[in-house]
Structures are given as structure tokens and as C-alpha cells.
Design a protein around this motif. Structure first.
Motif, PDB file in Angstrom:
ATOM      1  N   LYS A   1       0.838  -1.209   0.000  1.00  7.00           N
ATOM      2  CA  LYS A   1       0.000   0.000   0.000  1.00  7.00           C
ATOM      3  C   LYS A   1       0.873   1.259   0.000  1.00  7.00           C
ATOM      4  N   ALA A   2       1.968   1.227   0.742  1.00  5.32           N
ATOM      5  CA  ALA A   2       2.878   2.374   0.763  1.00  5.32           C
ATOM      6  C   ALA A   2       3.516   2.576  -0.610  1.00  5.32           C
ATOM      7  N   SER A   3       3.890   1.478  -1.270  1.00  4.74           N
ATOM      8  CA  SER A   3       4.485   1.566  -2.610  1.00  4.74           C
ATOM      9  C   SER A   3       3.517   2.198  -3.592  1.00  4.74           C
ATOM     10  N   MET A   4       2.254   1.812  -3.492  1.00  4.52           N
ATOM     11  CA  MET A   4       1.247   2.358  -4.389  1.00  4.52           C
ATOM     12  C   MET A   4       1.056   3.856  -4.151  1.00  4.52           C
ATOM     13  N   CYS A   5       1.120   4.270  -2.897  1.00  2.00           N
ATOM     14  CA  CYS A   5       1.015   5.703  -2.572  1.00  2.00           C
ATOM     15  C   CYS A   5       2.197   6.484  -3.136  1.00  2.00           C
ATOM     16  N   VAL A   6       3.397   5.917  -3.011  1.00  2.00           N
ATOM     17  CA  VAL A   6       4.598   6.571  -3.547  1.00  2.00           C
ATOM     18  C   VAL A   6       4.478   6.706  -5.065  1.00  2.00           C
TER      19      VAL A   6
ATOM     20  N   GLY B   1      15.424  14.469  -5.982  1.00  2.00           N
ATOM     21  CA  GLY B   1      16.519  13.502  -6.094  1.00  2.00           C
ATOM     22  C   GLY B   1      16.089  12.282  -6.880  1.00  2.00           C
ATOM     23  N   ILE B   2      16.308  12.318  -8.207  1.00  2.00           N
ATOM     24  CA  ILE B   2      15.879  11.191  -9.022  1.00  2.00           C
ATOM     25  C   ILE B   2      16.681   9.938  -8.691  1.00  2.00           C
ATOM     26  N   ASP B   3      17.913  10.119  -8.241  1.00  2.00           N
ATOM     27  CA  ASP B   3      18.716   8.963  -7.830  1.00  2.00           C
ATOM     28  C   ASP B   3      18.088   8.282  -6.611  1.00  2.00           C
ATOM     29  N   LYS B   4      17.630   9.093  -5.664  1.00  2.00           N
ATOM     30  CA  LYS B   4      16.996   8.553  -4.456  1.00  2.00           C
ATOM     31  C   LYS B   4      15.682   7.842  -4.791  1.00  2.00           C
ATOM     32  N   LEU B   5      14.890   8.441  -5.666  1.00  2.00           N
ATOM     33  CA  LEU B   5      13.620   7.835  -6.055  1.00  2.00           C
ATOM     34  C   LEU B   5      13.835   6.545  -6.852  1.00  2.00           C
ATOM     35  N   THR B   6      14.876   6.516  -7.670  1.00  2.00           N
ATOM     36  CA  THR B   6      15.187   5.302  -8.422  1.00  2.00           C
ATOM     37  C   THR B   6      15.588   4.171  -7.488  1.00  2.00           C
ATOM     38  N   GLN B   7      16.331   4.506  -6.456  1.00  2.00           N
ATOM     39  CA  GLN B   7      16.719   3.494  -5.463  1.00  2.00           C
ATOM     40  C   GLN B   7      15.498   2.962  -4.715  1.00  2.00           C
ATOM     41  N   ILE B   8      14.554   3.855  -4.407  1.00  2.00           N
ATOM     42  CA  ILE B   8      13.324   3.436  -3.730  1.00  2.00           C
ATOM     43  C   ILE B   8      12.540   2.466  -4.618  1.00  2.00           C
ATOM     44  N   ALA B   9      12.362   2.836  -5.881  1.00  2.00           N
ATOM     45  CA  ALA B   9      11.614   1.985  -6.801  1.00  2.00           C
ATOM     46  C   ALA B   9      12.316   0.648  -7.005  1.00  2.00           C
ATOM     47  N   SER B  10      13.635   0.682  -7.114  1.00  2.00           N
ATOM     48  CA  SER B  10      14.413  -0.543  -7.313  1.00  2.00           C
ATOM     49  C   SER B  10      14.225  -1.520  -6.159  1.00  2.00           C
ATOM     50  N   SER B  11      14.153  -0.993  -4.944  1.00  2.00           N
ATOM     51  CA  SER B  11      14.023  -1.862  -3.770  1.00  2.00           C
ATOM     52  C   SER B  11      12.687  -2.594  -3.734  1.00  2.00           C
ATOM     53  N   GLN B  12      11.672  -2.049  -4.420  1.00  2.00           N
ATOM     54  CA  GLN B  12      10.350  -2.664  -4.412  1.00  2.00           C
ATOM     55  C   GLN B  12      10.139  -3.665  -5.554  1.00  2.00           C
TER      56      GLN B  12
ATOM     57  N   SER C   1      11.599  -6.387  -6.212  1.00  2.00           N
ATOM     58  CA  SER C   1      11.686  -7.792  -5.796  1.00  2.00           C
ATOM     59  C   SER C   1      10.812  -8.087  -4.585  1.00  2.00           C
ATOM     60  N   ASP C   2       9.860  -7.188  -4.302  1.00  2.00           N
ATOM     61  CA  ASP C   2       9.042  -7.374  -3.110  1.00  2.00           C
ATOM     62  C   ASP C   2       8.103  -8.570  -3.280  1.00  2.00           C
ATOM     63  N   LYS C   3       7.540  -9.009  -2.170  1.00  2.00           N
ATOM     64  CA  LYS C   3       6.755 -10.247  -2.143  1.00  2.00           C
ATOM     65  C   LYS C   3       5.463 -10.150  -2.934  1.00  2.00           C
ATOM     66  N   LEU C   4       4.739  -9.054  -2.770  1.00  2.00           N
ATOM     67  CA  LEU C   4       3.415  -8.947  -3.377  1.00  2.00           C
ATOM     68  C   LEU C   4       3.466  -8.287  -4.758  1.00  2.00           C
ATOM     69  N   PRO C   5       2.638  -8.744  -5.686  1.00  2.00           N
ATOM     70  CA  PRO C   5       2.635  -8.166  -7.039  1.00  2.00           C
ATOM     71  C   PRO C   5       2.252  -6.684  -7.059  1.00  2.00           C
ATOM     72  N   GLU C   6       1.434  -6.244  -6.076  1.00  2.00           N
ATOM     73  CA  GLU C   6       1.064  -4.823  -6.022  1.00  2.00           C
ATOM     74  C   GLU C   6       2.287  -3.942  -5.833  1.00  2.00           C
ATOM     75  N   SER C   7       3.221  -4.385  -4.997  1.00  5.37           N
ATOM     76  CA  SER C   7       4.456  -3.632  -4.781  1.00  5.37           C
ATOM     77  C   SER C   7       5.281  -3.577  -6.056  1.00  5.37           C
ATOM     78  N   ARG C   8       5.401  -4.719  -6.700  1.00  8.34           N
ATOM     79  CA  ARG C   8       6.237  -4.791  -7.906  1.00  8.34           C
ATOM     80  C   ARG C   8       5.629  -3.964  -9.041  1.00  8.34           C
ATOM     81  N   GLU C   9       4.301  -4.003  -9.166  1.00  8.64           N
ATOM     82  CA  GLU C   9       3.638  -3.219 -10.205  1.00  8.64           C
ATOM     83  C   GLU C   9       3.785  -1.719  -9.938  1.00  8.64           C
ATOM     84  N   ALA C  10       3.668  -1.323  -8.675  1.00  6.99           N
ATOM     85  CA  ALA C  10       3.856   0.086  -8.308  1.00  6.99           C
ATOM     86  C   ALA C  10       5.284   0.525  -8.618  1.00  6.99           C
ATOM     87  N   ALA C  11       6.253  -0.348  -8.360  1.00  5.13           N
ATOM     88  CA  ALA C  11       7.653  -0.034  -8.641  1.00  5.13           C
ATOM     89  C   ALA C  11       7.877   0.132 -10.139  1.00  5.13           C
TER      90      ALA C  11
END
Length: 334
Positions: free
Chosen positions: A225-230, A246-257, A259-269
């Protein structure tokens, strides 16, 4: 309340919130004891969308063989809420009503908070912190009727007060993430809608730092849910805003999601990475100065940018996503 304090609530879901319950779009019901009446059964059969909640403390229905009579409380959409009849009188009893143990009165008072937010938000300004504290308490209420009405109240508060509630946002945010991650569908849907309103009415520059801690929460549904909000919030920054944040910071955030467990996180990323790639290509990062002078400044390509700001495996994962999306884009337009 700080983010750290609020995070502790994430693992404290009451058992009563785990029970299955019939959802209702329009009407809630509160049981109380009344002598038998032939019309009661007929009324209950007609109200097919009514929700009869069991007593929280087990004391509301104390005798066997008695009939349940329904007291109706509506879920009213914001655009259908009428203005208050007596502003001054409602304001005097507002905090007492929000603290009431009578759940029907509490729902009515929450709806009055919504009316104040829509029609007279300036009247709430001086007591807004106290109102938010009591709304948070209502969000934790084991009765779904109270919980959903409180969620709807949050959405109207976000729309009315926007960035001015950021300092009081943490306890509201943690509860909305919880409610959007639970099993009661009609509560979950209301919380998701409130989170969307949050991303619309609160500036992403202020909201993103509030969301980031939840991306690492141990509950995968909270992370999703947090990933979807971001993902919904970042595009509101615009190209220059993304660069400034900071596009570098945002890219790192998206990258970390990714490989997340739920497909909603991965789709948001994936959605976020596409937005970042588009933004980057409009305003690329200059490459370090080259030994060989050049008339035109050299810039990093998106691939070079990812490789320079992410671990090797993460960069490869990001580039697989963005390159596949880029290649599929023309096909989808045919």
C-alpha cells in the motif's frame, strides 16, 4: 506523535477486526433490546444491505428470546452531505461527541466533522489537533461502522486542510495503511480511497518522507500500500520537482520494491520507474568531465545513470523493466 511511535501500531490489529462480516454500502445497524414485534422481522428482511454488528462488550443484548431492532446510520458520500443547521451548537458538542461511547452518536459526530471540513473548515482550525486525535481513536474502534465513517472523515480532512495537517499525519497514515491491508472489503476499499485522496491533497515533497518508513515494514501488505502511494505521489512532483527531490533517491526506492513479495508492490515499482525514466530523459544528468574536450556536454544515458547509482543486479533489474516497457509502448498504441 512521531513516525517511529506510530509504526508500533502496525502489528497490533485487534482480534475483532479479523472476523468476517457482511459489507454494507449504505446502511449500518446497531442492535438493542425491545419486546417482540411482528414488523421487526419484515423490516429486517427488506433492509437487505443492513449490517447488524455484534455487541463489542457482550452486554448490549442481555436476554435470550428478544428481538433485535435496527438503528440505521448511513455512509454518506461527501458530495451528498448537507450543511450544518446550527454551526455554533454543533461546534460546542463536537469533541464530546467524538469521545462518546455511543457508536451511533460517534458516527453522527464524525459526519459533522466532515460537514465542518467541507463547509466551515475555519471553525475547526483551533481544535483540529484534538479532532484528529479523536478521529485516530475512532479508526481503532472495533466496530466497522465507526471505523469506516472515521476513514471517510480522514478523506474530507485531507481535502480541506492539505499540507497543514502534515505534522499530525503520522497516526492517521499508520491506521489507514492498516485498514487498507485488512480483510474487511468495505473497510479496505474506503481506506484505499482515503489514501488516494491523501496523495492528491498533500504535497508529495511533504508526503514522500512520511511514506518511506513503511516501504520497509515487515508486513508485505503494508509495504504494498505504501508503494502504491509513492507511485501515485511522485508524478505530482513534475520533471523539475523529481530532479530537485533527487531522481537517484527515487530510483533506489523503486528498485528496492521490484523484488518485493506482493505483485502490487512490484507493479507500483514498475510504474514509478517508467515515470522516472521519462522524467530523466527530459532532463538527463551530465556525465563527469572527459579527458578529451568536447564542444557539446556529455550526458549519462538512462542505462549509464542506473548503473552508476544502483548495485549491479538492481541496475540490471531496473533496465529489464524499463527497456521492456519502452519496447511494448508502440505496440499498445496500434
Amino acid at each position: 506523535m512521531t513516525s517511529e511511535t506510530a509504526l508500533r501500531d502496525l502489528n497490533l490489529l485487534p482480534k475483532s477486526e479479523r472476523t468476517n462480516e457482511t459489507s454494507s454500502k449504505d446502511i449500518l445497524a446497531k442492535p438493542y433490546v425491545e419486546p417482540s414485534d411482528e414488523n421487526v422481522g419484515e423490516k429486517q428482511r427488506k433492509n437487505t444491505v443492513s449490517l447488524v454488528e455484534p455487541p463489542v462488550n457482550g452486554s448490549e443484548v442481555g436476554h435470550s428470546g428478544t428481538d433485535v431492532v435496527v438503528a440505521e446510520v448511513e455512509y454518506i458520500e461527501s458530495d451528498k452531505l448537507n450543511d450544518l443547521d446550527d454551526i455554533d451548537e454543533c461546534l460546542k458538542v463536537l469533541l464530546d461527541g467524538l469521545g462518546s461511547k455511543d457508536w451511533v452518536l460517534l458516527c453522527e459526530t464524525l459526519n459533522n466533522v466532515r460537514r465542518f471540513s467541507i463547509y466551515h473548515k475555519e471553525a475547526l482550525q483551533d481544535i483540529l489537533d484534538n479532532v484528529i486525535t479523536l478521529v485516530v481513536k475512532a479508526l481503532k474502534n472495533p466496530r466497522s461502522a465507526v471505523c469506516k465513517t472515521a476513514i471517510m472523515t480522514c478523506a474530507d480532512i485531507f481535502k480541506a486542510f492539505g499540507d497543514t495537517i502534515v505534522d499530525s499525519l503520522d497516526p492517521l497514515l499508520v491506521q489507514l495503511l492498516l485498514k487498507s491491508s485488512q480483510d474487511k472489503r468495505f473497510v479496505c476499499e474506503a481506506a484505499e480511497k482515503a489514501l488516494i485522496d491523501l496523495t492528491i491533497w498533500v504535497s508529495p515533497v511533504l508526503l514522500l518522507p512520511k511514506l518511506q518508513p513503511y516501504l520497509k515494514n515487515r508486513n508485505p501488505r503494508i509495504r504494498a500500500k505504501a508503494s502504491m502511494c509513492v507511485s501515485r505521489s511522485v508524478p505530482r512532483l513534475g520533471t523539475e520537482g523529481i530532479k530537485d527531490y533527487g531522481i537517484d533517491k527515487l530510483t533506489q526506492i523503486a528498485s528496492s520494491q521490484l523484488s518485493d513479495k506482493l505483485p502490487e508492490s512490484r507493479e507500483a515499482a514498475r510504474s514509478l520507474l517508467l515515470e522516472l525514466q521519462t522524467s530523466y530523459e527530459k532532463s538527463p544528468v551530465l556525465a563527469p568531465e572527459q579527458e578529451t574536450p568536447s564542444d557539446e556536454p556529455l550526458v549519462y544515458s538512462w542505462e549509464q545513470f542506473c548503473e552508476s547509482n544502483l548495485p549491479k543486479l538492481s541496475a540490471q533489474a531496473v533496465l529489464r523493466v524499463t527497456s521492456s516497457i519502452t519496447q511494448e509502448a508502440p505496440v499498445s498504441g496500434l
